[in-house]
Design a protein around this motif. Structure first.
Motif, PDB file in Angstrom:
ATOM      1  N   ALA A  13       1.256   0.976  -5.230  1.00 19.59           N
ATOM      2  CA  ALA A  13       0.366   0.618  -4.116  1.00 19.59           C
ATOM      3  C   ALA A  13       0.818   1.251  -2.796  1.00 19.59           C
ATOM      4  CB  ALA A  13       0.305  -0.902  -3.965  1.00 19.59           C
ATOM      5  N   ARG A  14       1.998   1.907  -2.836  1.00 17.28           N
ATOM      6  CA  ARG A  14       2.557   2.583  -1.650  1.00 17.28           C
ATOM      7  C   ARG A  14       2.803   1.598  -0.509  1.00 17.28           C
ATOM      8  NH1 ARG A  14      -1.798   5.322  -2.946  1.00 17.28           N
ATOM      9  NH2 ARG A  14      -2.787   5.000  -0.906  1.00 17.28           N
ATOM     10  N   VAL A  15       3.399   0.459  -0.862  1.00 13.22           N
ATOM     11  CA  VAL A  15       3.783  -0.551   0.125  1.00 13.22           C
ATOM     12  C   VAL A  15       5.205  -1.002  -0.207  1.00 13.22           C
ATOM     13  CG1 VAL A  15       1.418  -1.364   0.489  1.00 13.22           C
ATOM     14  CG2 VAL A  15       2.844  -2.462  -1.264  1.00 13.22           C
ATOM     15  N   SER A  16       5.778  -1.824   0.649  1.00 16.90           N
ATOM     16  CA  SER A  16       7.120  -2.358   0.387  1.00 16.90           C
ATOM     17  C   SER A  16       7.048  -3.503  -0.618  1.00 16.90           C
ATOM     18  CB  SER A  16       7.753  -2.862   1.683  1.00 16.90           C
ATOM     19  OG  SER A  16       7.073  -4.012   2.143  1.00 16.90           O
ATOM     20  N   THR A  17       8.196  -3.781  -1.251  1.00 16.03           N
ATOM     21  CA  THR A  17       8.245  -4.925  -2.174  1.00 16.03           C
ATOM     22  C   THR A  17       7.966  -6.223  -1.423  1.00 16.03           C
ATOM     23  OG1 THR A  17      10.644  -5.027  -1.853  1.00 16.03           O
ATOM     24  CG2 THR A  17       9.851  -3.830  -3.778  1.00 16.03           C
ATOM     25  N   ALA A  18       8.384  -6.262  -0.156  1.00 14.22           N
ATOM     26  CA  ALA A  18       8.125  -7.464   0.645  1.00 14.22           C
ATOM     27  C   ALA A  18       6.620  -7.706   0.793  1.00 14.22           C
ATOM     28  CB  ALA A  18       8.781  -7.333   2.014  1.00 14.22           C
ATOM     29  N   SER A  21       5.236  -9.162  -2.285  1.00 16.73           N
ATOM     30  CA  SER A  21       5.640 -10.566  -2.347  1.00 16.73           C
ATOM     31  C   SER A  21       4.771 -11.424  -1.438  1.00 16.73           C
ATOM     32  CB  SER A  21       7.111 -10.692  -1.945  1.00 16.73           C
ATOM     33  OG  SER A  21       7.546 -12.024  -1.987  1.00 16.73           O
ATOM     34  N   TYR A  22       4.448 -10.911  -0.245  1.00 12.91           N
ATOM     35  CA  TYR A  22       3.603 -11.670   0.681  1.00 12.91           C
ATOM     36  C   TYR A  22       2.209 -11.886   0.105  1.00 12.91           C
ATOM     37  CZ  TYR A  22       7.177 -10.305   4.105  1.00 12.91           C
ATOM     38  OH  TYR A  22       8.353 -10.093   4.764  1.00 12.91           O
ATOM     39  N   VAL A  23       1.678 -10.853  -0.559  1.00  9.41           N
ATOM     40  CA  VAL A  23       0.347 -10.977  -1.166  1.00  9.41           C
ATOM     41  C   VAL A  23       0.366 -12.020  -2.279  1.00  9.41           C
ATOM     42  CG1 VAL A  23      -1.397  -9.777  -2.539  1.00  9.41           C
ATOM     43  CG2 VAL A  23      -0.357  -8.628  -0.573  1.00  9.41           C
ATOM     44  N   VAL A  38      -3.196  -3.833  -3.055  1.00 10.46           N
ATOM     45  CA  VAL A  38      -2.132  -4.440  -3.858  1.00 10.46           C
ATOM     46  C   VAL A  38      -2.721  -5.240  -5.018  1.00 10.46           C
ATOM     47  CG1 VAL A  38      -0.258  -6.135  -3.847  1.00 10.46           C
ATOM     48  CG2 VAL A  38      -0.458  -4.507  -1.963  1.00 10.46           C
ATOM     49  N   LEU A  39      -3.746  -6.028  -4.742  1.00 10.46           N
ATOM     50  CA  LEU A  39      -4.377  -6.836  -5.797  1.00 10.46           C
ATOM     51  C   LEU A  39      -4.993  -5.952  -6.882  1.00 10.46           C
ATOM     52  CD1 LEU A  39      -6.043  -9.643  -3.638  1.00 10.46           C
ATOM     53  CD2 LEU A  39      -4.092  -9.891  -5.193  1.00 10.46           C
ATOM     54  N   GLN A  40      -5.543  -4.809  -6.465  1.00  9.83           N
ATOM     55  CA  GLN A  40      -6.141  -3.890  -7.439  1.00  9.83           C
ATOM     56  C   GLN A  40      -5.062  -3.326  -8.369  1.00  9.83           C
ATOM     57  OE1 GLN A  40      -8.436  -0.717  -5.714  1.00  9.83           O
ATOM     58  NE2 GLN A  40      -8.585   0.414  -7.628  1.00  9.83           N
ATOM     59  N   VAL A  41      -3.900  -2.953  -7.789  1.00  7.40           N
ATOM     60  CA  VAL A  41      -2.802  -2.427  -8.601  1.00  7.40           C
ATOM     61  C   VAL A  41      -2.269  -3.509  -9.534  1.00  7.40           C
ATOM     62  CG1 VAL A  41      -0.437  -1.532  -8.520  1.00  7.40           C
ATOM     63  CG2 VAL A  41      -2.152  -0.657  -6.921  1.00  7.40           C
ATOM     64  N   ILE A  42      -2.152  -4.734  -9.028  1.00  8.04           N
ATOM     65  CA  ILE A  42      -1.698  -5.855  -9.863  1.00  8.04           C
ATOM     66  C   ILE A  42      -2.614  -6.025 -11.070  1.00  8.04           C
ATOM     67  CG2 ILE A  42      -1.514  -8.385  -9.938  1.00  8.04           C
ATOM     68  CD1 ILE A  42      -0.437  -8.223  -7.049  1.00  8.04           C
ATOM     69  N   ASP A  43      -3.938  -5.902 -10.814  1.00  9.43           N
ATOM     70  CA  ASP A  43      -4.915  -6.050 -11.893  1.00  9.43           C
ATOM     71  C   ASP A  43      -4.805  -4.886 -12.875  1.00  9.43           C
ATOM     72  OD1 ASP A  43      -7.227  -7.433 -13.061  1.00  9.43           O
ATOM     73  OD2 ASP A  43      -8.332  -5.610 -12.491  1.00  9.43           O
ATOM     74  N   GLU A  44      -4.682  -3.657 -12.338  1.00  5.83           N
ATOM     75  CA  GLU A  44      -4.609  -2.466 -13.190  1.00  5.83           C
ATOM     76  C   GLU A  44      -3.368  -2.486 -14.089  1.00  5.83           C
ATOM     77  OE1 GLU A  44      -6.784   0.651 -10.068  1.00  5.83           O
ATOM     78  OE2 GLU A  44      -4.630   0.802 -10.493  1.00  5.83           O
ATOM     79  N   MET A  45      -2.270  -2.971 -13.539  1.00  6.87           N
ATOM     80  CA  MET A  45      -1.013  -2.973 -14.295  1.00  6.87           C
ATOM     81  C   MET A  45      -0.827  -4.252 -15.115  1.00  6.87           C
ATOM     82  SD  MET A  45       1.568  -1.133 -11.533  1.00  6.87           S
ATOM     83  CE  MET A  45       2.777  -0.623 -12.776  1.00  6.87           C
TER      84      MET A  45
END
Length: 343
Positions: A13-18, A21-23, A38-45
């Motif tokens: 998602a090209r963001v930090s791990t933090a 975690s916040y999402v 981020v939610l889209q990547v979570i769904d894809e993976m």
């Protein structure tokens, strides 16, 4: 539990791990566009967070406790500054507790029972304020294994050692070796050393660096050039007078701290020995006064800011379920001034 980690989500998602975690936990406001990505990547993976871990993370306070043995001792403020720098980057907060050990017990560091209750009270206070972890800052590097019971919360020690928890420390042995290498490159071979108290870890490690250099550079090993000080200026003064009274005095002295170097300069001045003309001196610690001595003192600067930063970074990684970087020690830096010259 899914083999996909928060780190994998963050990378894609090209963001930090933090941010991931916040999402997941709803503990910070995240821009809508970033949140959706981020939610889209979570769904894809097909990421499935551990429910027990998630329930714990929802109670995160993003606050770290910092226990300083004494904020008036020279090394502590810069370590705290390093912790703050890293905490700012991670959007974390710190709560600072000062044990005031220098005023309460002086130099009686070996008597752990004399200050254990101060540490226990500090830990209890910080845990009651829901800190997620603790960083402990020593005023003298020594083994503090078992000092703090954090009731399962992670703790990172810095400027001290421990056998059971993570400790972040700079490389004393390498620093002493590099100080010797600098003197050798200036042309010195008859080099004396004034150590700190030999029951201290830094003294032993710095002596190891000294001896390693003597061996590798094939310097003459003369026991008369090895003096045991106690970190105080008076010992530097007294032992320098002994060294300069030898039939063949040293051309350079490595002092294991800048305070003893003050005594070295005073003794040399009284005996009419010019520095750096007849005697070179190199110190350790880069204390604030070392630049204002006459001559200005060449010394090994400690990476205090860096070890504070690394301690905070390591604790953050532990809280994220990641492995902290413990393989590389921060390196001391030679501060070249006016107290060393060729013999």
């Amino acid at each position: 539990m899914s083999s996909i980690s928060i780190k994998d989500i963050a990378a894609k998602a090209r963001v930090s791990t933090a941010t991931v975690s916040y999402v997941l936990n709803g503990t910070r406001n995240v821009k809508q566009q970033t949140r959706e990505r981020v939610l889209q990547v979570i769904d894809e993976m097909n990421y499935k967070p551990n429910n027990a871990a998630q329930s714990l993370k929802r109670r995160r306070t993003n606050t770290i406790g910092v226990i300083a043995e004494d904020v008036t001792v020279f090394n502590v403020p810069e370590i705290i500054d390093g912790i703050n720098d890293c905490a700012d980057r991670l959007d974390m907060h710190i709560l600072l507790t000062n044990l005031r050990l220098d005023k309460r017990i002086g130099r009686s560091f070996d008597n752990v029972d004399a200050y254990r209750h101060f540490a226990d009270n500090a830990v209890s206070e910080l845990l009651s304020k829901q800190v997620e972890g603790i960083i402990y800052i020593g005023v003298h590097p020594r083994d503090l294994t078992g000092l703090c019971d954090t009731l399962g919360k992670p703790i990172v020690y810095t400027y001290c050692y421990t056998q059971s928890d993570l400790s972040i420390q700079y490389d004393d042995e390498q620093a002493a070796y590099e100080a010797m290498e600098y003197l050798v490159n200036k042309g010195h071979s008859r080099i004396a050393i004034i150590s700190g108290a030999m029951d201290s870890i830094p003294s032993r490690l710095r002596f190891n660096g000294f001896y390693k250099a003597v061996t590798e550079f094939e310097l003459p090993f003369d026991p008369l050039l090895i003096k045991m000080g106690d970190w105080e200026a008076e010992s530097g003064y007294r032992l320098t007078k002994e060294l300069l009274s030898l039939a063949v005095p040293p051309t350079a002295i490595l002092s294991m701290n800048d305070v003893m170097a003050v005594g070295i300069l005073q003794a040399a001045r009284e005996m009419g020995v010019t520095i750096p003309g007849a005697l070179s001196v190199i110190g350790f610690d880069n204390r604030e006064f070392s630049e204002y001595l006459t001559p200005r003192l060449t010394t090994m600067g400690l990476p205090l800011h860096e070890i504070g930063y690394k301690a905070m970074d390591a604790l953050s990684r532990i809280l994220q379920g990641e492995e902290p970087d413990v393989n590389s020690k921060p390196i001391c830096k030679l501060i070249e001034r006016n107290s060393v010259a060729s013999p």
